[in-house]
Design a protein around this motif. Sequence first.
Motif, PDB file in Angstrom:
ATOM      1  N   GLY A  27       0.582  -1.223   0.158  1.00 38.19           N
ATOM      2  CA  GLY A  27      -0.149  -0.142  -0.218  1.00 38.19           C
ATOM      3  C   GLY A  27       0.431   1.133   0.305  1.00 38.19           C
ATOM      4  N   GLY A  28       1.766   1.264  -0.020  1.00 42.19           N
ATOM      5  CA  GLY A  28       3.395   2.668   0.101  1.00 42.19           C
ATOM      6  C   GLY A  28       3.433   2.968  -1.588  1.00 42.19           C
ATOM      7  N   GLY A  29       3.584   4.162  -1.665  1.00 35.73           N
ATOM      8  CA  GLY A  29       3.850   4.690  -2.713  1.00 35.73           C
ATOM      9  C   GLY A  29       4.046   6.194  -2.423  1.00 35.73           C
ATOM     10  N   LEU A  30       3.517   6.997  -3.694  1.00 32.54           N
ATOM     11  CA  LEU A  30       3.946   8.215  -3.345  1.00 32.54           C
ATOM     12  C   LEU A  30       2.884   9.166  -3.651  1.00 32.54           C
ATOM     13  CD1 LEU A  30       6.041  11.268  -4.077  1.00 32.54           C
ATOM     14  CD2 LEU A  30       5.669  10.469  -6.529  1.00 32.54           C
ATOM     15  N   ALA A  34       8.918   8.183   5.105  1.00 31.95           N
ATOM     16  CA  ALA A  34       9.792   6.793   5.350  1.00 31.95           C
ATOM     17  C   ALA A  34       9.542   5.573   4.743  1.00 31.95           C
ATOM     18  CB  ALA A  34       9.006   7.340   6.710  1.00 31.95           C
ATOM     19  N   VAL A  35      10.038   4.678   5.391  1.00 32.35           N
ATOM     20  CA  VAL A  35       9.960   3.643   5.370  1.00 32.35           C
ATOM     21  C   VAL A  35       8.361   2.911   6.556  1.00 32.35           C
ATOM     22  CG1 VAL A  35      10.308   0.977   4.974  1.00 32.35           C
ATOM     23  CG2 VAL A  35      12.045   3.009   3.945  1.00 32.35           C
ATOM     24  N   TYR A  36       7.181   2.174   6.041  1.00 36.54           N
ATOM     25  CA  TYR A  36       6.886   2.168   7.515  1.00 36.54           C
ATOM     26  C   TYR A  36       6.854   0.382   7.220  1.00 36.54           C
ATOM     27  CZ  TYR A  36       5.009   6.327   7.600  1.00 36.54           C
ATOM     28  OH  TYR A  36       4.349   8.351   7.736  1.00 36.54           O
ATOM     29  N   TYR A  37       6.580  -0.490   8.938  1.00 34.60           N
ATOM     30  CA  TYR A  37       7.947  -1.470   9.085  1.00 34.60           C
ATOM     31  C   TYR A  37       5.792  -1.671   9.861  1.00 34.60           C
ATOM     32  CZ  TYR A  37      12.431  -0.310   7.438  1.00 34.60           C
ATOM     33  OH  TYR A  37      13.344   0.122   6.762  1.00 34.60           O
ATOM     34  N   TYR A  73       8.435  -9.479  15.769  1.00 35.60           N
ATOM     35  CA  TYR A  73       8.668  -9.960  14.438  1.00 35.60           C
ATOM     36  C   TYR A  73       8.102  -8.258  14.043  1.00 35.60           C
ATOM     37  CZ  TYR A  73       7.571 -14.909  15.564  1.00 35.60           C
ATOM     38  OH  TYR A  73       8.010 -15.844  16.472  1.00 35.60           O
ATOM     39  N   TRP A  74       9.577  -8.929  12.366  1.00 36.01           N
ATOM     40  CA  TRP A  74       9.281  -7.469  11.691  1.00 36.01           C
ATOM     41  C   TRP A  74       8.657  -7.675  10.096  1.00 36.01           C
ATOM     42  CZ3 TRP A  74       9.322  -2.513  13.443  1.00 36.01           C
ATOM     43  CH2 TRP A  74       9.570  -2.109  15.652  1.00 36.01           C
ATOM     44  N   GLY A  75       7.875  -6.724   9.541  1.00 39.44           N
ATOM     45  CA  GLY A  75       8.345  -6.725   8.205  1.00 39.44           C
ATOM     46  C   GLY A  75       9.001  -6.953   7.465  1.00 39.44           C
ATOM     47  N   GLN A  76       9.296  -6.341   5.986  1.00 45.29           N
ATOM     48  CA  GLN A  76      10.645  -5.857   5.448  1.00 45.29           C
ATOM     49  C   GLN A  76       9.615  -4.639   5.055  1.00 45.29           C
ATOM     50  OE1 GLN A  76       7.689  -7.000   3.625  1.00 45.29           O
ATOM     51  NE2 GLN A  76       6.938  -6.248   2.471  1.00 45.29           N
ATOM     52  N   GLY A  77       8.999  -3.771   4.668  1.00 42.58           N
ATOM     53  CA  GLY A  77       8.477  -2.444   5.455  1.00 42.58           C
ATOM     54  C   GLY A  77       8.295  -1.907   3.346  1.00 42.58           C
ATOM     55  N   THR A  78       8.096  -1.278   3.476  1.00 40.30           N
ATOM     56  CA  THR A  78       7.297  -0.254   2.438  1.00 40.30           C
ATOM     57  C   THR A  78       7.177   1.537   2.488  1.00 40.30           C
ATOM     58  OG1 THR A  78       4.548  -0.343   0.678  1.00 40.30           O
ATOM     59  CG2 THR A  78       5.137   0.030   3.213  1.00 40.30           C
ATOM     60  N   LEU A  79       7.732   2.075   0.991  1.00 40.36           N
ATOM     61  CA  LEU A  79       8.365   3.586   1.281  1.00 40.36           C
ATOM     62  C   LEU A  79       6.421   4.210   1.102  1.00 40.36           C
ATOM     63  CD1 LEU A  79       9.867   5.182   1.134  1.00 40.36           C
ATOM     64  CD2 LEU A  79      10.774   4.678  -1.473  1.00 40.36           C
ATOM     65  N   VAL A  80       6.659   5.560   1.630  1.00 38.96           N
ATOM     66  CA  VAL A  80       5.890   6.189   1.829  1.00 38.96           C
ATOM     67  C   VAL A  80       6.796   7.347   1.555  1.00 38.96           C
ATOM     68  CG1 VAL A  80       4.231   7.609   2.845  1.00 38.96           C
ATOM     69  CG2 VAL A  80       3.776   5.112   3.241  1.00 38.96           C
ATOM     70  N   THR A  81       6.405   8.208   0.568  1.00 37.64           N
ATOM     71  CA  THR A  81       7.019   9.237   0.388  1.00 37.64           C
ATOM     72  C   THR A  81       5.592  10.231  -0.212  1.00 37.64           C
ATOM     73  OG1 THR A  81       9.061   8.115  -1.186  1.00 37.64           O
ATOM     74  CG2 THR A  81       7.940  10.419  -1.486  1.00 37.64           C
ATOM     75  N   VAL A  82       5.939  11.657   0.490  1.00 36.92           N
ATOM     76  CA  VAL A  82       4.718  12.682   0.637  1.00 36.92           C
ATOM     77  C   VAL A  82       6.050  13.473  -0.028  1.00 36.92           C
ATOM     78  CG1 VAL A  82       3.078  13.837   1.895  1.00 36.92           C
ATOM     79  CG2 VAL A  82       3.823  12.021   2.882  1.00 36.92           C
ATOM     80  N   SER A  83       4.811  13.923  -1.037  1.00 40.96           N
ATOM     81  CA  SER A  83       6.094  15.515  -2.038  1.00 40.96           C
ATOM     82  C   SER A  83       4.934  17.249  -1.495  1.00 40.96           C
ATOM     83  CB  SER A  83       5.636  15.351  -3.317  1.00 40.96           C
ATOM     84  OG  SER A  83       3.867  15.219  -3.877  1.00 40.96           O
ATOM     85  N   SER A  84       5.932  17.539  -1.484  1.00 39.62           N
ATOM     86  CA  SER A  84       5.317  19.233  -1.164  1.00 39.62           C
ATOM     87  C   SER A  84       4.367  19.560  -2.207  1.00 39.62           C
ATOM     88  CB  SER A  84       6.447  19.806  -0.063  1.00 39.62           C
ATOM     89  OG  SER A  84       7.302  19.647  -1.225  1.00 39.62           O
TER      90      SER A  84
END
Length: 121
Positions: A7-10, A91-94, A110-121
Amino acid sequence: VQLVESGGGLVQAGGSLRLSCAASGLTFSSYIMGWSRQAPGKEREFVALISWSGGSTNYADSVKGRFTISRDNAKNTVYLQMNGLKPEDTAVYYCAARRFGTTRDNEYAYWGQGTLVTVSS
């Protein structure tokens, strides 16, 4: 145990994203689930957690009122609804799991591998 985030993304500032974390290999309803994040050059920080049944939640002050954590024990999935996103949320969200403890820390089994969330201004 596997925790797989998606679900991560820009997204533009002010926008929304919904992260999902599918868990396997554990008795999901017996685990407290949480989300943490790590921005470039910074330490990993607590974001939110939810109790076994979903009846109790805890949030970092920086996201309170904008983010909502929830879980579906029938689907072995935990979610993070993020509204009003800001560039500083980038950030990378875990996703993470532990048996006990509802304090705002990163002490998870336990941890997942993470998904990147990028928020542009």
